[in-house]
Design an enzyme around this catalytic site. Sequence first.
Site, short mmCIF file in Angstrom:
data_model
loop_
_atom_site.label_atom_id
_atom_site.label_comp_id
_atom_site.label_asym_id
_atom_site.label_seq_id
_atom_site.Cartn_x
_atom_site.Cartn_y
_atom_site.Cartn_z
N ASN A 143 4.37 14.25 32.15
CA ASN A 143 3.50 13.82 31.06
C ASN A 143 4.29 13.88 29.76
O ASN A 143 4.87 14.92 29.44
CB ASN A 143 2.29 14.75 30.96
CG ASN A 143 1.26 14.24 29.97
OD1 ASN A 143 0.49 13.32 30.27
ND2 ASN A 143 1.26 14.79 28.76
N GLU A 144 4.33 12.77 29.05
CA GLU A 144 5.01 12.71 27.75
C GLU A 144 6.34 13.47 27.77
O GLU A 144 6.54 14.44 27.02
CB GLU A 144 4.11 13.23 26.63
CG GLU A 144 2.90 12.35 26.37
CD GLU A 144 2.11 12.74 25.13
OE1 GLU A 144 2.23 13.90 24.69
OE2 GLU A 144 1.39 11.90 24.61
N GLU A 304 -3.44 6.93 27.17
CA GLU A 304 -4.32 7.80 26.38
C GLU A 304 -4.63 7.06 25.08
O GLU A 304 -3.76 6.93 24.22
CB GLU A 304 -3.63 9.13 26.07
CG GLU A 304 -3.29 9.95 27.31
CD GLU A 304 -2.59 11.27 27.00
OE1 GLU A 304 -2.60 11.71 25.83
OE2 GLU A 304 -2.01 11.85 27.94
#
Length: 669
Positions: A143-144, A304
């Site tokens: 994630n990121e 997101e």
Amino acid sequence: MSIEFGVDYYPEHWDRSRWETDARLMQALGVDVVRMGEFSWFKFEPERGAFDFSWLDEAIGLLARHGIKTIVGTPTAAPPKWLIDQDKSILPVDAEGITRGFGGRHHDCQSNAKYRGHCKRIVSVMAEHFRDNRAVIGWQVDNELGNSHDNLCTCDSCRSSFHAWLEKRYGTIGELNEVWGTNFWSQNYTAFSQIPVPRITPNSHNPSLLLDWKRFCSDLIVDFARAQIDILREKCPDQFITHNLMGFSEKVNYYDLGKGLDFVSHDQYPMGYWMSAAEKTPAALASTLDLIRAMKRKNFWIMEQQAGPAGWETLGQTPRPGQLGLWTAQSVAHGADTVVFFRWRTCTFGTEEFWHGILPHDGTPGRRYEELLKVIERLRPVMQDIKGICAKNDIAIVYDYDQYWALRIQPQHPKLSYVSSIQQYYEAFYRRNIPTDFLNPNDEFSGYKAIVAPLQFVLGPGMELKLRTYVSEGGVLVLTMRSGVKTETNKCRTDGSLPCGLVDMLGIEVLDYDCLRDADIPIVWGKGSDPALRVSGCWWSDIVTPHEGTQVLATYGEEFYRGTPAVTAHRYGKGMAYYVATQPSPALMRLIADHVTASAGLKRLVDTDESVEAVRRVGESAEYLIVMNHDGAAHDIHVPASWNHLLDETGSKIAPYGFMVFRKEKTPV
Ligand code: GLA
Ligand code: ZN
């Protein structure tokens, strides 16, 4: 089934008895997909080797019965405590040499072999487990990546990986000493193993070391992702692989990271609590989306999309009525095929309990749910028609990580910022509704009528030739101050006057310069007869000597170099090369953009007020014009009669924070 909208969902945060209600509300909203699991390592593996995916299987199954598909996240951004306790060397070490502890997330070193082993283990088991689940359509790795790792990691493992990376790049220590210039301050090395990682020192490190360190850190993260991608590719050939990027974040070269992915995703927070006013302008938000589209030169997902007030310890502003829809429309207009909202419901515990989702803490649908219900209904048909069709524009701005990194290391003027420089160029075209691409320096240049390449500070022979070829074959190129200053190893170039290697193409020489520490510099456009033509520059003045035949478009209005050129244009081959010797004020930027627009024959889409954005997209069956009002007041818009209202709106007034979609038959090519 086509997938346009989704939510980030954390079933493990809620009682099992609530899941059914969530699924029903999601279905009613128009949710097609959820992303789950990206921080749930402990729930998947509560102790070493004891895997349990039953809870996620159940959630996936329940959602699938409501017509909702799943993207599974690999949980490697949040290794559990038991795992860290088994081997503390997994924790990352910062620039002060201090080990960062467990308690947030990303508390890992990405070169650590033991950690890599754990990642391989969990990803392999997950891949085997979910590969045949028809409701699972794809994967998000980690994630990121790069998030929370700003000055990490300087541990022993990273140091030896850096040594190996350097040895591969330079071959011998002698070569490294030469290209880094280690004769300065007695920094010569006799073995790769002596080279430091950039821990704090009494003062600055060698800029060549720092640039290679940035490159190394990026390669390391790309390699970390690659290890997971390789497993998933092999075991799950029917599921896609993506990753959620963070726009202009600088830790990872996203072009490199994107190579292994089917498509890139991005997290778009227009009102992030950490953002400055300049980062939140409509133009800056649009530029971020256009940047993401450049990563693979194709459409992307928003993994997101902000769905409520965003905050951790402090909060950003509450999105105004209309803004959630406006931001969604902006993401779609700039190339998002699918928009996933973060997050479904506001969590009631943990660091992100004030990071609001679509539903409030108590889970009752309210304003945000009602607003998005309409937005989803309105945008879906347009999205279905334009899906997968990537916009290709006539003008592009080069976005180059080497420049970004080198100018972070040595901004020269304390406020000089590569990203804000490019965003200011972008904004000048954006304000005129001239759609702009970003361009990977390694991609083909020839398809563009005009290219802006700000701050080509580090300039090697490859790029030099590429720029020269582009102009000589008819391109319109804008180069700026601080170009051709450095070699690719971040030493100063010595092969002629600045901008090294480009003097003949630009028809100028820079023999002196001035860092504008205390005041902006007045600039006169043309003869400056009209006060609107008296503008300014900031950060820097290159003091330019024009060659014969070079056109001077603007001059400095003060200082010992008053009257010398601030903006020039020079014909080279079949094209035109501009040089902008300072960072232009917005008014100067507009004059330059208008000049370039005219000389490259670029067309404005429609005229709108400054806060109203218009983007054209070509679909399978029709063309669309998406018009967006970023202002809190209504605006009149003047859309040519050839465009028809697509949605149920009428008239030519666009509501505060509203968007409108127009349609017309496709113009035959
Ligand atoms: C990021 C992360 C999410 C969440 C949000 C809100 O974009 O990817 O996991 O933390 O920010 O902070
Ligand atoms: Zn490390």
